[in-house]
Design a protein around this motif. Structure first.
Motif, mmCIF file in Angstrom:
data_model
loop_
_atom_site.group_PDB
_atom_site.id
_atom_site.type_symbol
_atom_site.label_atom_id
_atom_site.label_comp_id
_atom_site.label_asym_id
_atom_site.label_seq_id
_atom_site.Cartn_x
_atom_site.Cartn_y
_atom_site.Cartn_z
ATOM 1 N N SER A 34 0.827 -1.212 0.000
ATOM 2 C CA SER A 34 0.000 0.000 0.000
ATOM 3 C C SER A 34 0.859 1.259 0.000
ATOM 4 C CB SER A 34 -0.918 0.012 1.229
ATOM 5 O OG SER A 34 -0.164 0.272 2.399
ATOM 6 N N HIS A 35 0.242 2.328 -0.400
ATOM 7 C CA HIS A 35 0.905 3.638 -0.428
ATOM 8 C C HIS A 35 1.404 4.008 0.970
ATOM 9 C CE1 HIS A 35 1.549 7.756 -1.919
ATOM 10 N NE2 HIS A 35 1.094 8.145 -0.758
ATOM 11 N N ASP A 36 0.582 3.730 1.976
ATOM 12 C CA ASP A 36 0.958 4.069 3.359
ATOM 13 C C ASP A 36 2.157 3.263 3.844
ATOM 14 O OD1 ASP A 36 -1.070 5.962 3.547
ATOM 15 O OD2 ASP A 36 -2.512 4.533 4.396
ATOM 16 N N GLU A 37 2.220 1.985 3.458
ATOM 17 C CA GLU A 37 3.371 1.156 3.844
ATOM 18 C C GLU A 37 4.664 1.707 3.243
ATOM 19 O OE1 GLU A 37 2.275 -3.444 4.298
ATOM 20 O OE2 GLU A 37 1.589 -2.579 2.384
ATOM 21 N N ILE A 38 4.585 2.090 1.982
ATOM 22 C CA ILE A 38 5.775 2.634 1.312
ATOM 23 C C ILE A 38 6.180 3.951 1.960
ATOM 24 C CG2 ILE A 38 6.727 3.484 -0.850
ATOM 25 C CD1 ILE A 38 4.709 1.597 -2.283
ATOM 26 N N ALA A 39 5.201 4.806 2.259
ATOM 27 C CA ALA A 39 5.491 6.103 2.875
ATOM 28 C C ALA A 39 6.158 5.920 4.235
ATOM 29 C CB ALA A 39 4.207 6.910 3.017
ATOM 30 N N GLN A 40 5.666 4.971 5.009
ATOM 31 C CA GLN A 40 6.232 4.718 6.336
ATOM 32 C C GLN A 40 7.677 4.226 6.224
ATOM 33 O OE1 GLN A 40 4.090 1.782 8.599
ATOM 34 N NE2 GLN A 40 5.063 2.366 10.520
ATOM 35 N N ARG A 41 7.927 3.291 5.297
ATOM 36 C CA ARG A 41 9.292 2.764 5.135
ATOM 37 C C ARG A 41 10.220 3.835 4.571
ATOM 38 N NH1 ARG A 41 13.535 1.159 6.903
ATOM 39 N NH2 ARG A 41 14.931 0.112 5.484
ATOM 40 N N ALA A 42 9.739 4.655 3.643
ATOM 41 C CA ALA A 42 10.552 5.728 3.080
ATOM 42 C C ALA A 42 10.939 6.724 4.176
ATOM 43 C CB ALA A 42 9.805 6.433 1.956
ATOM 44 N N LYS A 43 10.021 6.979 5.094
ATOM 45 C CA LYS A 43 10.309 7.881 6.207
ATOM 46 C C LYS A 43 11.387 7.280 7.119
ATOM 47 C CE LYS A 43 7.771 10.843 9.382
ATOM 48 N NZ LYS A 43 6.450 11.174 9.924
#
Length: 71
Positions: A34-43
Motif C-alpha cells: 500500500s501507499h501508506d506502507e511505502i510512505a512509512q518505510r521511506a520515512k
C-alpha cells in the motif's frame, strides 16, 4: 577389395535421473504494497539517512522495492 559400410548408431535413450524429480526453485513474487506502507518505510530510510533532503524519490523507490520483495 570390398568396401565396408558403417551403420549409423541409433540415438542414445534418455536416462532417468534424479534431477528431473527435483522441484523447480521457488521464485519470489512481488507482493502488493500500500501507499501508506511505502510512505512509512521511506520515512524510516530518510531518518536512517539523518533527515538529509534531496533523496525523497530514491528513498521512496528503495522502500517500495524492499517491501515488495520482503516475504
Amino acid at each position: 577389395m570390398a568396401e565396408t559400410v558403417k551403420k549409423a548408431k541409433a540415438p542414445a535413450k534418455p536416462r532417468k535421473s534424479a534431477a528431473k524429480a527435483k522441484t523447480a526453485p521457488i521464485e519470489l513474487q512481488p507482493r502488493e504494497v500500500s501507499h501508506d506502507e511505502i510512505a512509512q518505510r521511506a520515512k524510516q530510510i530518510w531518518a536512517e539517512r539523518g533527515y538529509r533532503d534531496g533523496f525523497a524519490e530514491q528513498d521512496w523507490l528503495e522502500a517500495e522495492q524492499q517491501l515488495k520483495l520482503a516475504s
